[in-house]
Design a protein around this motif. Sequence first.
Motif: not given
Length: 187
Positions: A73-82, A15-29
Amino acid sequence: MNQALNGKRVAIVAADGFEESELSAPRDALKKAGVEVDIVTPDGKGIRAWAETDWGDTYEADKALTDAKEADYHALVLPGGLFNPDELRVNEDALSFVKAFFQAGKPVAAICHAPWILINAGVVEGRRMTSVPTVAQDLRNAGAEWVDEAVVVDNGLVTSRTPKDLDAFNAKLLEELQEGRHSGQHA
């Protein structure tokens, strides 16, 4: 591209306010390994990142939570942020979606403050986990064993502390995704 991961599909819920690198880095990998990735948001609309100290880019959604099914889906990723996990931990659609992955024994990866979502989904009791240190007591209160390590894997549940742990987090996410279902993963 990893042949064992070809054809796999992963949902990233944010949702809004996720820590950008915690979504973009796993997505890219994941994409680099040949995995299809969907960004799933509460309303199916774009979400705005938090980039360490200020608002970052807007990321387009692929699906709304109400249209996403764990079976796709085969897996789920939950990025952080506050802000992001604070919103998702009280969203019943998000909690049901998360719980479905645990019930199906599928890998789930959560970083930073994202274990708040897991706590509210009722899936952390008896699990060995890590998170940003400010969530440690919340995890202990919910029955998890909290440890201060870069990445912790407990029967398909991958957790990490902060963006500095993303390399280890992504490596374990890919490993758990390749392994598939885990009988020890439970709701």
